[in-house]
Design an enzyme around this catalytic site. Structure first.
Site, PDB file in Angstrom:
ATOM      1  CE  LYS A 125      74.581  15.562  27.393  1.00  0.00           C
ATOM      2  NZ  LYS A 125      76.034  15.472  27.657  1.00  0.00           N
ATOM      3  CG  ASP A 147      75.308  14.312  30.906  1.00  0.00           C
ATOM      4  OD1 ASP A 147      74.994  13.956  29.753  1.00  0.00           O
ATOM      5  OD2 ASP A 147      75.828  15.420  31.166  1.00  0.00           O
ATOM      6  CG  ASP A 158      78.784  14.974  33.008  1.00  0.00           C
ATOM      7  OD1 ASP A 158      78.615  16.008  32.329  1.00  0.00           O
ATOM      8  OD2 ASP A 158      79.507  14.033  32.623  1.00  0.00           O
ATOM      9  CB  SER A 159      77.791  20.791  33.660  1.00  0.00           C
ATOM     10  OG  SER A 159      76.381  20.743  33.536  1.00  0.00           O
ATOM     11  CD  GLU A 176      80.564  20.970  25.468  1.00  0.00           C
ATOM     12  OE1 GLU A 176      79.968  19.928  25.792  1.00  0.00           O
ATOM     13  OE2 GLU A 176      81.083  21.750  26.285  1.00  0.00           O
ATOM     14  CD  GLU A 180      80.952  13.801  27.820  1.00  0.00           C
ATOM     15  OE1 GLU A 180      82.192  13.641  27.701  1.00  0.00           O
ATOM     16  OE2 GLU A 180      80.451  14.645  28.570  1.00  0.00           O
TER      17      GLU A 180
HETATM   18  O1  KIV Z   1      76.938  18.328  31.354  1.00  0.00           O
HETATM   19  C1  KIV Z   1      76.415  19.210  30.664  1.00  0.00           C
HETATM   20  O2  KIV Z   1      75.899  20.213  31.142  1.00  0.00           O
HETATM   21  C2  KIV Z   1      76.427  19.025  29.226  1.00  0.00           C
HETATM   22  C3  KIV Z   1      76.053  20.206  28.379  1.00  0.00           C
HETATM   23  C4  KIV Z   1      77.178  21.156  28.341  1.00  0.00           C
HETATM   24  C5  KIV Z   1      75.632  19.808  27.020  1.00  0.00           C
HETATM   25  O3  KIV Z   1      76.760  17.982  28.742  1.00  0.00           O
END
Ligand code: KIV
EC number: 2.1.2.11
Length: 293
Positions: free
Chosen positions: A140, A111, A68-69, A209, A142
């Protein structure tokens, strides 16, 4: 499965030529477990579109994360908080199509964005299904503690899960900024407890992280069935992940200090990613001396 020569133009432009090297089988959870058993580091990079995903696959990256970056990298948002499930599904489908076109073999993780798994386990399953149907192999999410029952619910229903502890960017406002986590004894103890719960719940991977290197090394030893993937967490994890744009030196802000710009000495994006893969596998990246917290 081999990498077929795909050089023709596509709606995305020209895809990279097939790799002559990695005649590898599709990456799967058993394959990742074998790698860990053999002491081979797992490499992961983010990708948000078809072309970069195909390049990363051809360069030998085992796991591609549609992070989600993408909120910051692709959408210009100030954080990941504003990323929607629809945006994640769109980019996941783009990446999956890119891998499919080159007969890619990478393991594809997507994510679950902020708000898409917080209400209930059922909401999490619906969101996960959307990403899996877009082409993800794993989702994924969090956080620790409250997430463990959700992880178990998803895993029992056939959704592989990667957890994410330490600095969890979706909760940046609650954390008070992008800071190292698990520094004092109580915080480290809590992180260890959350990690153990997530492994017991069935999480097969765990992104750590911005966690002190000794803590992530200890966690890696403790978690036999859950592969730790570090970012700013030192060299002791089972694998490493970076945001692709950071390691290519093309992000909009300042690179976090644990990032190395692999493009500096490479002649091409693919060369930079190959250099990253080799540096991780050979234990040259990350260098604990450079970013000990
Ligand atoms: O969203 C993302 O790119 C991430 C990585 C930094 C692990 O969660």
């Amino acid at each position: 499965m081999t990498h077929a020569p795909v050089t023709a133009g596509t709606p995305y432009g020209t895809l990279p030529p097939a790799s002559p090297l990695p005649q590898r089988k599709p990456i799967s959870l058993p394959r990742l477990a074998q790698m860990r058993e053999a002491g081979e580091k797992i490499t992961m990079l983010t990708a948000y579109d078809a072309t970069f995903a195909a390049v990363a696959d051809a360069a030998g990256v085992e796991c591609i994360l549609v992070g989600d970056s993408l909120g910051m990298v692709c959408q210009g948002l100030p954080s990941t908080v504003g990323v929607t499930l629809e945006a994640m599904a769109y980019h996941t489908a783009s990446v999956a199509r890119g891998l499919h076109r080159v007969q890619g073999t990478a393991w594809l993780i997507a994510d679950l964005p902020f708000g898409s798994y917080h209400e209930s386990r059922e909401q999490a399953l619906r969101s996960a299904c959307q990403l899996m149907q877009a082409g993800a192999h794993m989702v994924k999410l969090e956080g620790g503690g409250w997430t463990a029952p959700t992880v178990q619910f998803l895993v029992e229903r056939g959704v592989p899960v990667c957890a994410h502890l330490g600095l969890t960017p979706q909760t940046v406002h609650a954390l008070g900024g992008y800071r190292v986590q698990g520094k004092d004894e109580a915080a480290a103890r809590q992180l260890r407890a959350h990690a153990a719960e997530l492994q017991d719940a069935g999480a097969a991977m765990l992104v750590l992280e911005m966690v002190p290197a000794p803590l992530s090394r200890a966690l890696t030893a403790e978690l036999a069935h859950c592969h730790t993937i570090g970012i700013g967490a030192g060299s002791g994890t089972a694998g490493q992940v970076l945001v692709m744009h950071d390691m290519l030196g093309v992000n909009l802000g300042k690179n976090p200090k644990f990032v190395h710009n692999f493009m500096q000495d490479a002649g091409s994006v693919r060369g930079a990613i190959e250099a990253y893969v080799q540096a991780v596998k050979q234990g040259r990246f990350p260098d604990d001396a450079l970013h000990a917290w």
